[in-house]
Design a protein around this motif. Structure first.
Motif, mmCIF file in Angstrom:
data_model
loop_
_atom_site.group_PDB
_atom_site.id
_atom_site.type_symbol
_atom_site.label_atom_id
_atom_site.label_comp_id
_atom_site.label_asym_id
_atom_site.label_seq_id
_atom_site.Cartn_x
_atom_site.Cartn_y
_atom_site.Cartn_z
ATOM 1 N N PHE B 338 -10.717 -4.852 16.609
ATOM 2 C CA PHE B 338 -10.801 -6.002 15.985
ATOM 3 C C PHE B 338 -11.839 -5.692 15.134
ATOM 4 N N THR B 339 -12.149 -4.348 14.906
ATOM 5 C CA THR B 339 -13.572 -3.648 14.151
ATOM 6 C C THR B 339 -13.309 -4.450 11.832
ATOM 7 N N MET B 340 -14.493 -4.150 12.323
ATOM 8 C CA MET B 340 -14.830 -4.570 10.351
ATOM 9 C C MET B 340 -13.397 -3.592 9.695
ATOM 10 N N TRP B 341 -13.556 -2.757 10.111
ATOM 11 C CA TRP B 341 -11.957 -1.645 9.164
ATOM 12 C C TRP B 341 -11.148 -2.342 9.013
ATOM 13 N N GLU B 342 -11.023 -3.100 10.456
ATOM 14 C CA GLU B 342 -9.410 -4.671 10.228
ATOM 15 C C GLU B 342 -9.464 -5.140 9.365
ATOM 16 N N SER B 343 -10.356 -5.621 8.898
ATOM 17 C CA SER B 343 -10.667 -6.466 8.267
ATOM 18 C C SER B 343 -10.288 -6.631 7.012
ATOM 19 N N ILE B 344 -11.118 -5.071 6.620
ATOM 20 C CA ILE B 344 -11.153 -4.516 5.218
ATOM 21 C C ILE B 344 -9.577 -4.207 4.742
ATOM 22 N N LEU B 345 -8.917 -3.658 5.688
ATOM 23 C CA LEU B 345 -7.995 -3.131 5.435
ATOM 24 C C LEU B 345 -6.574 -4.519 5.267
ATOM 25 N N VAL B 346 -6.816 -5.265 5.903
ATOM 26 C CA VAL B 346 -6.044 -6.346 5.159
ATOM 27 C C VAL B 346 -5.764 -7.716 3.849
ATOM 28 N N LEU B 347 -7.588 -7.470 4.060
ATOM 29 C CA LEU B 347 -7.888 -8.284 2.230
ATOM 30 C C LEU B 347 -7.424 -6.450 1.537
ATOM 31 N N SER B 363 4.621 -6.088 -0.332
ATOM 32 C CA SER B 363 4.502 -4.484 -0.376
ATOM 33 C C SER B 363 3.435 -3.682 -0.175
ATOM 34 N N GLY B 364 2.511 -4.583 -0.106
ATOM 35 C CA GLY B 364 0.679 -4.205 -0.482
ATOM 36 C C GLY B 364 0.613 -3.736 1.341
ATOM 37 N N ALA B 365 1.187 -4.503 1.948
ATOM 38 C CA ALA B 365 0.270 -4.790 3.370
ATOM 39 C C ALA B 365 1.492 -3.115 3.944
ATOM 40 N N LEU B 366 3.206 -2.830 3.840
ATOM 41 C CA LEU B 366 4.098 -2.598 4.264
ATOM 42 C C LEU B 366 3.287 -0.863 3.383
ATOM 43 N N ILE B 367 3.165 -0.697 2.654
ATOM 44 C CA ILE B 367 2.261 0.150 1.940
ATOM 45 C C ILE B 367 1.198 0.853 2.407
ATOM 46 N N ILE B 368 0.313 -0.144 2.556
ATOM 47 C CA ILE B 368 -0.710 0.931 3.758
ATOM 48 C C ILE B 368 -0.083 0.778 5.405
ATOM 49 N N THR B 369 0.001 0.177 5.300
ATOM 50 C CA THR B 369 0.654 0.190 6.679
ATOM 51 C C THR B 369 1.506 1.461 6.934
ATOM 52 N N LEU B 370 2.225 1.534 6.291
ATOM 53 C CA LEU B 370 2.984 2.645 6.599
ATOM 54 C C LEU B 370 2.749 4.014 5.435
ATOM 55 N N LEU B 371 2.526 3.820 4.904
ATOM 56 C CA LEU B 371 2.525 5.269 3.707
ATOM 57 C C LEU B 371 1.139 6.137 4.481
ATOM 58 N N PRO B 372 0.394 6.021 5.096
ATOM 59 C CA PRO B 372 -0.575 7.450 6.026
ATOM 60 C C PRO B 372 0.259 7.358 7.820
ATOM 61 N N GLU B 373 0.942 6.268 7.752
ATOM 62 C CA GLU B 373 2.268 6.477 9.188
ATOM 63 C C GLU B 373 3.105 7.933 8.767
ATOM 64 N N TYR B 374 3.936 7.506 7.202
ATOM 65 C CA TYR B 374 4.903 8.992 7.294
ATOM 66 C C TYR B 374 4.734 9.537 6.763
ATOM 67 N N LEU B 375 2.833 9.614 6.292
ATOM 68 C CA LEU B 375 1.979 11.109 5.779
ATOM 69 C C LEU B 375 1.360 11.907 6.862
#
Lengths: 235, 423
Positions: B338-347, B363-375
């Protein structure tokens, strides 16, 4: 209708209003004129509850509204058109008007009121789907007044409707204010720097200087008054 | 780049541009000099000078800077067109067509639903697990969207409430053996209570100040959780949180993962439904007024205090419930989640997708979570690509990938006026 007794308002330690008395009777247009920084806007802000006064009394139809929050005062029929118009820039004209009727639930009457407002300001009808922020200054002022009308005011507080507008538009707006007063029997409390036009539109006038009311009379008399002529009318 | 492409561009390129790009190329060569050119061979203790890399960087940035300029020009040209002429050539986007024909929308939703239902069956547990995480972020982003997108209040410590939800389940389970299903609403309610408690002092602030104070609360939460061993077991966290099961049956890891997946899917659907209803409600209108101009809203008789508090309460509730699901999914939580990074990621998800727009935020949420995953295949470069995508979206679509529908009304409005013979 609206009675202000010995009102004192501070910003921190700075006293902006030094005990003022104003009375607005039902159906009147009353104007408050004065130079920059005299405390005109503060007076309005104190009445509408945005800036709570420190002492004194504000009575609306005999009821004490001193220190009440704006959302308690608006349903009582006291609506303010804030200085600098403050329309919602990203909402369309229609949506802005809709916002004005926020506290009302009588949809049929709201619709009729929208039509009435569009009759008063035909230009708004043409621009009804345009964003508020894309309107000209005069149109924005018209929209701000219309939006306030949508709240069914019994008393309408106008804060410098002439601010930054071309003289011809100002004249037009003042004519409409007069018309609203006559047709809807809406009481109007008008704060203005444009003393000439304000005194010609209103019935009664107050002159304010550095937080005090220095003169109160009918507008006819004020227009004839030497001091007023010299200080505010440039004669 | 081939010659034909260069010829196609040539009419846009002036001598000034060439000079600018040359400066850009030199600047990039200078910037990347330490990492791209110098290489210390620690075995032989020699320095390799890879000048050829510098040449590549120079040429690449020279060409890219032209492409960049071209794209910016085109975008500005389009914007200028839209402003200067009252005639707006409305391109039919997929969304327009969707609005004209509700069938497409219905079929589309159905297809997405079918895919969502079949997903864990068709793919393996690993993919399902990734998707759960992605959907958790969808819920978080939709929740934050209530405050930031609809209410216009910039809140940076949002992950606190996610954490409160997760710790609620973990601690109630540890001390009282409470099961997942009971913890689900409790986590939400607890997060909401904390949200309101924080909101009461904080909501006097606006804009940057609000952002800073909420950021501080986010850090306070994390530090307290790290140090208050008696309550939270500190950095070692709480392990063995039970996965969700049904009717007291024993579930295998795979089965409970699938169950968790369906729980989050249902929860996403509920969230979308409720947020959509909220948008159209009186409260939604009050939020619009608050976002646009608080003083004007107040002059309309809207109780700003209640409106803000409602935004906070609703938004934090969602984070809390998502937190419970998170705890149930990972079976282990500690403050590092639960770090600040997570807050910023959600923002980022909210801003990148389009503030206030439900499909955008999703779509923003899906891209930000899935993009690094599949990359992961390009593991070294993935954060770089991720950063580049963020920058590109903000430059070329500053309102987000799928801007809020409100913008749409206005375009229709202007063309509508034109049809009526205005201007």
């Amino acid at each position: 209708m609206l009675k202000i007794e010995k009102l004192e308002t501070y910003y921190g330690n700075i006293q902006a209003l030094k005990g003022i008395d104003i009375e607005v009777s039902e159906g009147e247009i009353v104007t408050l004129i004065g130079a920059n920084g005299a405390g005109k806007t503060t007076t309005l802000m104190s009445i509408s509850g945005v800036v709570p006064p420190r002492s004194g009394k504000i009575l609306l139809n005999g009821e004490d509204i001193t220190g009440k929050a704006p959302d308690e005062i608006v349903p009582m029929g006291l609506i303010q058109v804030p200085e600098g118009r403050r329309i919602f820039p990203d909402l369309t004209v229609s949506e802005n008007l809709d916002m004005g009727a926020f506290l009302r639930k009588d949809d049929a009457q709201i619709k009729r009121d929208v039509e009435y407002v569009f009759e008063l300001f035909p230009i708004l009808s043409e621009r009804r789907n345009q964003r508020g922020g894309t309107l000209s200054g005069g149109e924005q002022q018209m929209l701000a007044i219309s939006r306030a009308l949508m709240a069914k005011p019994r008393i309408l507080l106008l804060d410098e409707p002439s601010l930054g507008l071309a003289p011809i538009i100002v004249q037009q707006i003042f004519d409409i204010v007069k018309k609203i007063n006559e047709e809807q029997k809406t009481t109007v409390f008008l704060v203005e720097q444009n003393a000439n036009l304000a005194l010609k539109t209103a019935h009664k006038g107050y002159v304010m200087e550095t937080g005090r009311i220095t003169m109160a009379d009918t507008c006819e008399n004020l227009l004839k008054n030497d001091e007023v002529q010299k200080a505010y009318l440039g004669m | 780049m081939s010659d034909t492409a260069k010829n196609g561009l040539s009419r846009y390129i002036t001598a000034k541009d060439v000079k600018r790009s040359a400066i850009m190329a030199v600047w990039f060569m200078f910037l990347t000099f330490p990492i791209m050119v110098i290489k210390v061979n620690t075995v032989t203790d020699t320095v390799e000078w890879r000048w050829f890399n510098m040449l590549i960087i120079g040429v690449a940035s020279f060409i890219l800077s032209h492409v960049w300029k071209l794209m910016i020009d085109r975008r500005e040209g389009r914007m200028a067109d839209a402003v200067s002429s009252s005639v707006i050539v409305e391109k039919k986007t997929l969304r327009d067509r969707m609005e004209e024909k509700p069938m497409i929308k219905k079929v589309g939703s159905l297809v997405i639903l079918v895919i969502a239902v079949l997903f864990p069956i068709v793919t393996g547990m690993y993919q399902t697990s990734i998707m759960i995480t992605a959907l958790l972020y969808v819920v978080l982003a939709l929740g934050l969207n209530i405050i930031v997108g609809l209410g216009g209040l910039l809140v940076l410590g949002y992950i606190v409430f996610y954490g409160v939800g997760a710790y609620t389940y973990a601690l109630l389970n540890y001390h009282f053996g409470l099961n997942f299903w009971l913890a689900l609403p409790l986590g939400g309610i607890f997060a909401m209570i904390i949200g309101i408690l924080i909101a009461i002092p904080v909501l006097r602030l606006r804009g940057d100040y609000l952002a800073i104070v909420t950021l501080a609360f986010g850090e306070i939460f994390r530090i307290v959780m790290e140090n208050w061993n008696g309550l939270s077991f500190g950095p070692s966290g709480i392990a063995n949180i039970p996965r969700p099961t049904l009717f007291g049956l024993d579930f295998s890891i795979q089965q409970s993962t699938t169950l968790t997946y369906y729980v989050i899917v249902i929860f996403v659907i509920i969230t979308i439904f409720i947020v959509r209803r909220l948008e159209d409600s009186r409260l939604g209108r009050a939020w619009v007024a608050m976002r646009e101009d608080e003083i004007a809203g107040e002059a309309m008789g809207i109780d700003m205090w209640k409106t803000k508090l409602a935004a906070f309460a609703l938004s934090t509730f969602w984070a809390g419930v998502a937190g419970v699901i998170f705890a149930g999914k990972t079976t282990f939580i500690n403050p590092a989640s639960f770090t600040m990074w997570e807050s910023i990621l959600v923002l980022c998800m909210v801003v990148l997708g389009g503030m206030g727009s439900i499909p955008g935020v999703i779509s923003g949420a899906l891209i930000i979570t899935l993009l690094p995953e599949y990359l992961r295949a390009f593991s070294e470069l993935r954060m770089l690509i991720f950063g580049a995508v963020l920058v590109l979206v903000m430059v070329f679509k500053p309102e987000g990938m799928i801007p809020a529908i409100r913008q749409k009304y206005e375009f229709k409005g202007i063309t509508g006026n034109k049809n009526k013979g205005d201007k």
